[in-house]
Design a protein around this motif. Structure first.
Motif, PDB file in Angstrom:
ATOM      1  N   ASN A 270      12.005 -46.738  21.573  1.00 30.19           N
ATOM      2  CA  ASN A 270      12.742 -47.096  22.675  1.00 30.19           C
ATOM      3  C   ASN A 270      14.111 -47.772  22.542  1.00 30.19           C
ATOM      4  OD1 ASN A 270      12.356 -47.683  25.996  1.00 30.19           O
ATOM      5  ND2 ASN A 270      13.216 -49.481  24.759  1.00 30.19           N
ATOM      6  N   ASP A 271      14.379 -48.632  21.160  1.00 36.49           N
ATOM      7  CA  ASP A 271      15.358 -49.384  21.088  1.00 36.49           C
ATOM      8  C   ASP A 271      16.214 -48.669  19.970  1.00 36.49           C
ATOM      9  OD1 ASP A 271      13.844 -51.134  22.890  1.00 36.49           O
ATOM     10  OD2 ASP A 271      13.426 -52.457  21.081  1.00 36.49           O
ATOM     11  N   ILE A 272      15.742 -47.959  19.181  1.00 32.16           N
ATOM     12  CA  ILE A 272      16.691 -47.457  18.109  1.00 32.16           C
ATOM     13  C   ILE A 272      16.792 -45.903  17.850  1.00 32.16           C
ATOM     14  CG2 ILE A 272      16.590 -47.516  15.535  1.00 32.16           C
ATOM     15  CD1 ILE A 272      16.877 -50.481  16.817  1.00 32.16           C
ATOM     16  N   VAL A 273      18.093 -45.506  17.522  1.00 32.92           N
ATOM     17  CA  VAL A 273      18.497 -44.368  17.162  1.00 32.92           C
ATOM     18  C   VAL A 273      18.331 -44.167  15.784  1.00 32.92           C
ATOM     19  CG1 VAL A 273      19.879 -42.420  17.207  1.00 32.92           C
ATOM     20  CG2 VAL A 273      19.731 -43.721  19.275  1.00 32.92           C
ATOM     21  N   PHE A 274      17.377 -43.298  15.331  1.00 32.68           N
ATOM     22  CA  PHE A 274      17.327 -43.111  13.756  1.00 32.68           C
ATOM     23  C   PHE A 274      17.571 -41.763  13.329  1.00 32.68           C
ATOM     24  CE2 PHE A 274      13.032 -42.539  15.766  1.00 32.68           C
ATOM     25  CZ  PHE A 274      12.524 -41.252  15.142  1.00 32.68           C
ATOM     26  N   ASP A 275      17.685 -41.403  12.053  1.00 32.97           N
ATOM     27  CA  ASP A 275      18.276 -40.044  11.699  1.00 32.97           C
ATOM     28  C   ASP A 275      17.391 -38.933  12.225  1.00 32.97           C
ATOM     29  OD1 ASP A 275      19.804 -38.459   9.983  1.00 32.97           O
ATOM     30  OD2 ASP A 275      17.799 -38.174   9.080  1.00 32.97           O
ATOM     31  N   GLY A 276      17.910 -37.912  12.783  1.00 34.54           N
ATOM     32  CA  GLY A 276      17.418 -36.683  13.320  1.00 34.54           C
ATOM     33  C   GLY A 276      17.229 -36.817  14.889  1.00 34.54           C
ATOM     34  N   VAL A 277      17.280 -37.845  15.338  1.00 31.04           N
ATOM     35  CA  VAL A 277      16.993 -38.065  16.913  1.00 31.04           C
ATOM     36  C   VAL A 277      17.967 -36.793  17.702  1.00 31.04           C
ATOM     37  CG1 VAL A 277      17.255 -39.463  18.943  1.00 31.04           C
ATOM     38  CG2 VAL A 277      16.042 -40.318  17.014  1.00 31.04           C
ATOM     39  N   LYS A 278      17.479 -36.504  18.574  1.00 29.42           N
ATOM     40  CA  LYS A 278      18.373 -35.521  19.329  1.00 29.42           C
ATOM     41  C   LYS A 278      19.094 -36.306  20.411  1.00 29.42           C
ATOM     42  CE  LYS A 278      18.401 -31.395  22.547  1.00 29.42           C
ATOM     43  NZ  LYS A 278      17.513 -30.572  23.305  1.00 29.42           N
ATOM     44  N   PHE A 279      20.362 -36.443  20.074  1.00 33.21           N
ATOM     45  CA  PHE A 279      21.469 -37.466  20.863  1.00 33.21           C
ATOM     46  C   PHE A 279      22.068 -36.836  21.868  1.00 33.21           C
ATOM     47  CE2 PHE A 279      24.523 -40.509  21.424  1.00 33.21           C
ATOM     48  CZ  PHE A 279      23.818 -41.698  20.936  1.00 33.21           C
ATOM     49  N   VAL A 280      22.570 -35.594  21.566  1.00 36.04           N
ATOM     50  CA  VAL A 280      23.256 -34.990  22.871  1.00 36.04           C
ATOM     51  C   VAL A 280      22.362 -33.861  23.364  1.00 36.04           C
ATOM     52  CG1 VAL A 280      25.154 -33.174  23.364  1.00 36.04           C
ATOM     53  CG2 VAL A 280      25.616 -35.013  21.558  1.00 36.04           C
ATOM     54  N   GLN A 281      22.179 -33.948  24.815  1.00 38.90           N
ATOM     55  CA  GLN A 281      21.274 -33.050  25.398  1.00 38.90           C
ATOM     56  C   GLN A 281      21.812 -31.871  26.032  1.00 38.90           C
ATOM     57  OE1 GLN A 281      18.243 -34.297  25.085  1.00 38.90           O
ATOM     58  NE2 GLN A 281      19.173 -36.129  24.161  1.00 38.90           N
ATOM     59  N   GLY A 282      22.981 -31.955  26.351  1.00 37.80           N
ATOM     60  CA  GLY A 282      23.599 -30.847  27.123  1.00 37.80           C
ATOM     61  C   GLY A 282      24.634 -30.096  26.010  1.00 37.80           C
ATOM     62  N   ALA A 283      25.631 -29.179  26.933  1.00 39.93           N
ATOM     63  CA  ALA A 283      26.233 -28.396  25.910  1.00 39.93           C
ATOM     64  C   ALA A 283      27.206 -28.892  25.159  1.00 39.93           C
ATOM     65  CB  ALA A 283      27.071 -27.451  26.867  1.00 39.93           C
ATOM     66  N   ILE A 284      27.593 -28.347  23.801  1.00 40.41           N
ATOM     67  CA  ILE A 284      28.626 -28.857  22.968  1.00 40.41           C
ATOM     68  C   ILE A 284      29.593 -27.582  23.033  1.00 40.41           C
ATOM     69  CG2 ILE A 284      29.301 -29.738  20.661  1.00 40.41           C
ATOM     70  CD1 ILE A 284      26.495 -30.997  20.692  1.00 40.41           C
ATOM     71  N   PRO A 285      30.764 -27.487  23.757  1.00 41.52           N
ATOM     72  CA  PRO A 285      31.477 -26.617  23.582  1.00 41.52           C
ATOM     73  C   PRO A 285      32.035 -26.052  22.350  1.00 41.52           C
ATOM     74  CG  PRO A 285      32.044 -27.977  25.502  1.00 41.52           C
ATOM     75  CD  PRO A 285      31.243 -28.770  24.437  1.00 41.52           C
ATOM     76  N   ASN A 286      32.519 -26.834  21.547  1.00 42.79           N
ATOM     77  CA  ASN A 286      33.109 -26.824  20.103  1.00 42.79           C
ATOM     78  C   ASN A 286      32.074 -26.501  19.248  1.00 42.79           C
ATOM     79  OD1 ASN A 286      34.273 -26.407  17.697  1.00 42.79           O
ATOM     80  ND2 ASN A 286      36.002 -27.769  18.117  1.00 42.79           N
ATOM     81  N   ALA A 287      31.765 -25.274  18.429  1.00 41.03           N
ATOM     82  CA  ALA A 287      30.886 -24.647  17.553  1.00 41.03           C
ATOM     83  C   ALA A 287      30.824 -25.782  16.465  1.00 41.03           C
ATOM     84  CB  ALA A 287      30.959 -23.164  17.142  1.00 41.03           C
ATOM     85  N   ASP A 288      31.843 -26.024  15.829  1.00 42.06           N
ATOM     86  CA  ASP A 288      32.120 -26.871  14.936  1.00 42.06           C
ATOM     87  C   ASP A 288      31.428 -28.261  14.824  1.00 42.06           C
ATOM     88  OD1 ASP A 288      33.399 -24.847  13.653  1.00 42.06           O
ATOM     89  OD2 ASP A 288      35.534 -25.826  14.159  1.00 42.06           O
ATOM     90  N   GLU A 289      31.438 -28.619  16.161  1.00 47.15           N
ATOM     91  CA  GLU A 289      30.651 -30.029  16.451  1.00 47.15           C
ATOM     92  C   GLU A 289      28.965 -29.941  16.881  1.00 47.15           C
ATOM     93  OE1 GLU A 289      32.777 -31.602  19.712  1.00 47.15           O
ATOM     94  OE2 GLU A 289      34.706 -31.735  18.733  1.00 47.15           O
ATOM     95  N   GLN A 290      28.516 -28.776  16.719  1.00 45.25           N
ATOM     96  CA  GLN A 290      27.273 -28.614  17.052  1.00 45.25           C
ATOM     97  C   GLN A 290      26.235 -29.405  16.041  1.00 45.25           C
ATOM     98  OE1 GLN A 290      25.484 -27.068  19.558  1.00 45.25           O
ATOM     99  NE2 GLN A 290      27.056 -26.203  20.571  1.00 45.25           N
ATOM    100  N   PRO A 291      26.601 -29.593  14.880  1.00 46.44           N
ATOM    101  CA  PRO A 291      25.820 -30.415  14.079  1.00 46.44           C
ATOM    102  C   PRO A 291      25.702 -31.857  14.405  1.00 46.44           C
ATOM    103  CG  PRO A 291      27.083 -29.036  12.798  1.00 46.44           C
ATOM    104  CD  PRO A 291      27.516 -28.951  13.911  1.00 46.44           C
ATOM    105  N   ASN A 292      26.606 -32.518  15.313  1.00 49.00           N
ATOM    106  CA  ASN A 292      26.359 -33.608  15.864  1.00 49.00           C
ATOM    107  C   ASN A 292      25.442 -33.838  17.025  1.00 49.00           C
ATOM    108  OD1 ASN A 292      28.307 -34.665  13.986  1.00 49.00           O
ATOM    109  ND2 ASN A 292      29.964 -33.974  15.281  1.00 49.00           N
TER     110      ASN A 292
END
Length: 631
Positions: A403-425
């Motif tokens: 609930n409190d902590i974001v750790f490695d691999g957590v899905k952070f962005v839920q919606g669209a990421i327009p720039n393909a180069d930023e998809q890994p984020n």
């Protein structure tokens, strides 16, 4: 202090309703708008208008500036993009930095240069504890001195006003002495001229006076203003008004603080808990909890998955966070102010806005043990008893970790990421060298905090846009804290994990288990119930987890006399490499390699750092008001 009293006196004006919002300065006003003291205090409407200014003296520490610092223990560190917050001064051992005159800004909510009715009370950037507390104390004393003028009122109305005034006088003193130690307890209206030589009292002496005020307030105030005749006239707008439960909560906290090792040492020279104060604390908390558990109050623990509503609301028309669990909060002026900085101060800039970031230290996150209730002895080593595996360090942890902590691999962005180069984020790249790990604008530690914001508070999902109504407000005190303080005071007051106040049904361990059960974590393991010391460690760890990043840790470490001791002086990062198959559905199943913790900094503290230094302008006034030791 004398300087502030005189400033407060010069600024003080009696008026019927504090809600007046004229842009004219007082000296420009028509003399006919002034009213006599007899008129101002004669009835409930007028006196309550006078009293409500005290609520504006409660500092909103979580939204006091564009970005906000209130976690000063070993729990948090910032990215390197900025170094002006008080957290940086504390890390350097420069506790003078709470004072605005040392760098022009100080600690933000601890001290600003001004507190007048014409500026600070309409501007969150100017509201600070030091000035507002002295102002509030004087105002409360003026009100109490004029209670006899409240002639056109019922007894219920008189009780409501007097109870609020007593509470605030005690609360402001309590807030000051927890940082500075014993001070004069001002319970009369001091003259604006003449020689004032009020000596500093022992912490216990101040606490006793505050306790008398809190107790009297609790006896005068209702549990719920909505059930009073005056409260019915403001139905639906009474949730922040001071009530019996708030007074009992701070009565108990005031006693527990007085009974804690640091404060007891200041008062008596003993570095142990004061048993009698702990028993008094347990009694106050027990009285409160008996009322809440019987259903006689409007307060209850928020259940998962709505736990987040303790700290923020979203899509609810700027509804005030806190739900049924927040007991004490201050007022707010514009809910959207929390979006200007607070909603962006946690997320790495690669997926957000603003450079300066506040991130959990790896050593503090280690307090989040396993779902089975057991702690992790060493995060770098496997532990057969708890089931912890350093190859899968995020697996089967305490539910509050997720609930409190974001750790490695957590899905952070839920919606669209327009720039393909930023998809890994889209997924939190918190491994060593990952895109979320920039030391200047991201996480220096391998973790990101999500307790006070949804992960959608990023530049792609845009949860912090105006239309989403994201409102963040961290409460001063909530019901879970009362359970934990009761557990500590019952343990130390009755010398057993099964210790309890005679008038309350639960033992210390049962109170802890209420909070663990709410979170979905296992109850306290029997191995910790064999001694006071063993259980005290779990009480402290439970406070670290349940109350994480809510502004309690610094004062907890201080009152336990642990602030200057290792490992509490260290701030660490977690370092590791990804290995194996990367899961996009459950990040807790991801395997890592080369897991280790690295010290980012060590704070060089000494005995003097247990108390903040007082202002030199005050301690130079007269010998009976000395500086804190070592400063």
């Amino acid at each position: 202090m004398k300087q502030y009293i005189k400033t407060i006196i010069s600024c003080f004006i009696v008026w019927v309703c504090i809600g007046l919002s004229s842009c004219e300065k007082y000296l420009d006003k028509d003399p006919e708008t002034n009213i006599s003291e007899k008129e101002a205090f004669k009835n409930f409407t007028n006196f309550q208008g006078f009293t409500e200014e005290l609520y504006n003296c409660i500092v909103n520490f979580s939204n006091n500036y564009w970005t906000n610092s209130w976690n000063w223990g070993e729990d948090e560190i910032t990215s390197t993009a900025g170094n002006f917050h008080f957290i940086h001064k504390i890390d350097d051992g420069n506790f003078w930095g709470w004072q605005s005159e040392f760098d022009g800004w100080g600690s933000g909510w601890m001290n600003q240069s001004d507190f007048t009715t014409s500026t600070a009370q309409d501007n969150r950037f100017n509201k600070d504890l030091w000035n507002a507390a002295w102002y509030g104390i004087r105002k409360a004393n003026i009100g109490l001195a004029n209670m006899d003028l409240m002639t056109d009122a019922t007894q219920e109305e008189r009780n409501l006003v007097k109870g609020q005034l007593l509470f605030f006088r005690a609360w402001f003193h309590h807030r000051l002495i927890e940082y500075f130690g014993g001070l004069p307890y001002i319970d009369t209206v001091l003259p604006s001229i003449g020689d004032i030589r009020l000596p500093r009292l022992k912490y216990s002496e101040c606490a006793d006076k505050a306790a008398a005020d809190f107790r009297a307030a609790a006896d005068l105030l209702p549990v719920n203003w909505d059930e009073t005749a005056p409260g019915k006239r403001t139905l639906g707008k009474n949730q922040l008004r001071i009530n019996k439960i708030m007074a009992l909560a701070y009565l108990g906290k005031n006693y527990l603080w007085a009974g804690s090792p640091l404060m007891n040492y200041e008062s008596t020279g003993s570095k142990t808990y004061n048993v009698e104060y702990c028993k008094k604390a347990a009694a106050a908390f027990g009285e409160l909890l008996s009322l809440t558990e019987s259903g006689a109050t409007q307060y209850s623990l928020v259940t998962f998955p709505n736990y987040y509503k303790n700290f923020y609301t979203i899509g609810e028309g700027w509804a005030l966070p806190g739900s049924t669990e927040a007991i004490f909060r201050g007022p707010y002026y514009s809910a959207n102010n929390s979006n200007w900085g607070t909603s962006k101060q946690y997320t790495p800039v690669v997926v957000s806005e603003g450079d300066l970031k506040f991130v959990p230290t790896a050593n503090y996150v280690d307090n989040y043990g396993m779902k089975n209730g057991l702690p992790i002895p060493d995060i770098t080593k496997a532990d057969a008893e708890s089931g912890y595996d350093p190859q899968f360090p995020w697996k089967d942890r305490d539910p509050r970790f997720y609930n409190d902590i974001v750790f490695d691999g957590v899905k952070f962005v839920q919606g669209a990421i327009p720039n393909a180069d930023e998809q890994p984020n889209r997924y939190a790249n918190l491994f060593t060298g990952g895109s979320y790990r920039d030391v200047g604008t991201g996480s220096r530690t391998g973790y990101v905090l999500r307790k006070f914001v949804p992960t959608t508070a990023n530049k792609y999902d845009n949860a912090y846009s105006w239309g989403n109504n994201l409102h963040i407000y961290v409460p001063y005190l909530r019901l879970a804290d009362v359970y934990l303080m009761y557990a500590e005071s019952a343990l130390m007051g009755f010398n057993s994990p099964n210790g309890k106040d005679p008038k309350f049904s639960k033992t210390a361990v049962e109170a802890i288990n209420v909070i663990r059960a709410r979170a979905g974590a296992a109850l306290v393991n029997a191995k910790f119930l064999g001694s006071v010391d063993a259980f005290l460690g779990e009480v402290r760890r439970e406070r670290a987890v349940e109350l994480s990043f809510e502004g309690h840790r610094f004062n907890d470490l201080r009152r336990w006399r642990l602030l200057i001791e290792k490992p509490y002086t260290l701030k660490k990062s977690v370092e590791f490499d990804r290995t194996g198959t990367f899961s996009t559905t459950d990040a807790s199943q991801n395997k890592v390699a080369n897991l280790r913790e690295t010290v980012i900094l060590e704070r060089k503290f000494s005995e003097k750092h247990y108390w903040l230094p007082l202002k030199n302008v005050d301690v130079n006034m007269y010998v009976e008001f000395p500086q804190n030791p070592g400063w």
